[in-house]
Every structure is written in structure tokens, then in C-alpha cells.
Design an enzyme around this catalytic site. Structure first.
Site, PDB file in Angstrom:
ATOM      1  N   GLY A  55       0.129   8.559   2.982  1.00  0.00           N
ATOM      2  CA  GLY A  55       0.699   9.897   3.015  1.00  0.00           C
ATOM      3  C   GLY A  55       2.118   9.919   3.547  1.00  0.00           C
ATOM      4  CG  ASP A  86      -3.748   8.974  10.766  1.00  0.00           C
ATOM      5  OD1 ASP A  86      -4.875   9.469  10.564  1.00  0.00           O
ATOM      6  OD2 ASP A  86      -2.983   8.665   9.845  1.00  0.00           O
ATOM      7  N   GLY A 110       4.417   7.247   3.176  1.00  0.00           N
ATOM      8  CA  GLY A 110       5.362   6.336   2.525  1.00  0.00           C
ATOM      9  C   GLY A 110       4.704   5.114   1.929  1.00  0.00           C
ATOM     10  NE  ARG A 111       6.369   3.052  -3.687  1.00  0.00           N
ATOM     11  CZ  ARG A 111       5.515   3.186  -4.695  1.00  0.00           C
ATOM     12  NH1 ARG A 111       4.794   4.289  -4.806  1.00  0.00           N
ATOM     13  NH2 ARG A 111       5.365   2.238  -5.599  1.00  0.00           N
ATOM     14  N   GLY A 164       0.819  -1.203   0.000  1.00  0.00           N
ATOM     15  CA  GLY A 164       0.000   0.000   0.000  1.00  0.00           C
ATOM     16  C   GLY A 164       0.853   1.253   0.000  1.00  0.00           C
TER      17      GLY A 164
END
Length: 204
Positions: free
Chosen positions: A42, A161, A44-45, A39
Site C-alpha cells: 500500500g 502494522d 510503494g514498490r 513486492g
């Protein structure tokens, strides 16, 4: 040697067991292969990986960072969060630093994140719909985890978050809270002097 060169400072010695070598993470993810991409967020990968010696499956998040800004505090928090154990928490196993990048290593959650079950994904594959009974079990699991983080651990951990893409499902489809990139730690008797808005608009 340049290819595998990592940033390592004296103060990082105290976090020894939580530091992974860049070479191991490169091997684990087959060079951060696109096919192993789990995935993109916002921050990083995230790649699936298998650690070379232990064969442990992990998720490796690759994020950019400014190594001069609060890095010691950030890594101290990563390591502290890595000591927390709760059945509804995705464990942070450690980190690695290399040039302008920071790598965070998490337990791998084979069933993916809740958002894929709620909203589907862009890959054209369908996932089973979560029943209301199952959703309620996931919500109760995450609530139990938050109670532990806020009240029962040695420090107060504020995640900041919480949203469906950060709630993952293990092999038994239990909800596990992950992605502590924005988390902050406080002492129980301290007042967190903050009004700064972080995280994703519309979520907790």
C-alpha cells in the site's frame, strides 16, 4: 543533471550518513528494473539492489510523498529507527528524496516474507511449508523485538502494522520485523495521545 536531481534541504545535513544518492540507488536496482521487484504494498514498490561500492545487498522501497508535510519529522524518525539494533529487526539503512518520491533503504532479507510461506504467491512457485516449531520460533523472535522496541530502547517505538508480509526471514530463516513506514516514536514518560486507526485492517 535533471535525471539525477534530488531534493535536499539545509536541515537534512544533520542526517548525512543516512542519506543515499539517487544515482547510487538507480545503479543498485538497475534503474528500478521490473525483474528486481520484490513486492508491492500500500505504501510503494520494493526492489532488490546491490550498492555499487560496498556491494551490500539492500531492499529499496520507493514511495510517493508530499515533501512539505512533516518530512523533517518523518526523516528524523527514519534515522532514529536506523540506529536501533536487534537480532529480530530488519535495519533501516537510510533514505533518499527526489521530486515527489522518497526512497527507504533496508537490509535485504534473502528468504522473503512469512506470508509467502503461509499463503503461497501468485508466481506459481511453491515454497516449503513452515513447521509449527519454526512458526513458534518466528513468533517468539518478533515478540522479543517488540519488547525491545516498547520497553528497552531509549524511546518507545510503536510499529503499528504487524502482519505476515512485514515479518521477513533472513538467510537462517529467523523472523525479522520490517517496514517501519507507519512507526511512531514516543518518549518513555509520554502518553501517545492518539486514537487514529492506521495499518492493515485485521492486524496489529
Amino acid at each position: 543533471h535533471l535525471k539525477y536531481a534530488e531534493l535536499r534541504e539545509d536541515w537534512e545535513l544533520e542526517f548525512g550518513p543516512h542519506r543515499f544518492s539517487y544515482r547510487d540507488l538507480l545503479d543498485a536496482t538497475e534503474g528500478f528494473k521490473d525483474e528486481l521487484l520484490l513486492g508491492v504494498g500500500g505504501f510503494g514498490r520494493v526492489y532488490k539492489g546491490t550498492l555499487p561500492v560496498s556491494k551490500l545487498e539492500v531492499a529499496v522501497k520507493r514511495v510517493s510523498h508530499d515533501s512539505r508535510q512533516g518530512m523533517k519529522e518523518f526523516i528524523a524518525e527514519v534515522v532514529s529507527i536506523g540506529r536501533i539494533q536487534h537480532r529480530n529487526l530488519v535495519r533501516v539503512l537510510g533514505y533518499c528524496r527526489r521530486r515527489g518520491e522518497l526512497f527507504l533503504v533496508y537490509e535485504y532479507m534473502p528468504s522473503g516474507s512469512v506470508d509467502k510461506y503461509l499463503y503461497g504467491n501468485n508466481e506459481g512457485t511453491t515454497r516449503p511449508v513452515l513447521s509449527w516449531e519454526h512458526r513458534w520460533r518466528v513468533v517468539k523472535g518478533i515478540a522479543s523485538c517488540l519488547l525491545y522496541l516498547h520497553e528497552e530502547w531509549e524511546q518507545v517505538v510503536v510499529h503499528r502494522d504487524i502482519k505476515p508480509s512485514n515479518v521477513l526471514l533472513d538467510s537462517d530463516m529467523n523472523g525479522r520485523l520490517g517496514d517501519f513506514g507507519l512507526a511512531r516514536l514516543y518518549d518513555h514518560d509520554a502518553y501517545p495521545q492518539t486514537t487514529h486507526v492506521v495499518g492493515t485492517i485485521g492486524y496489529l
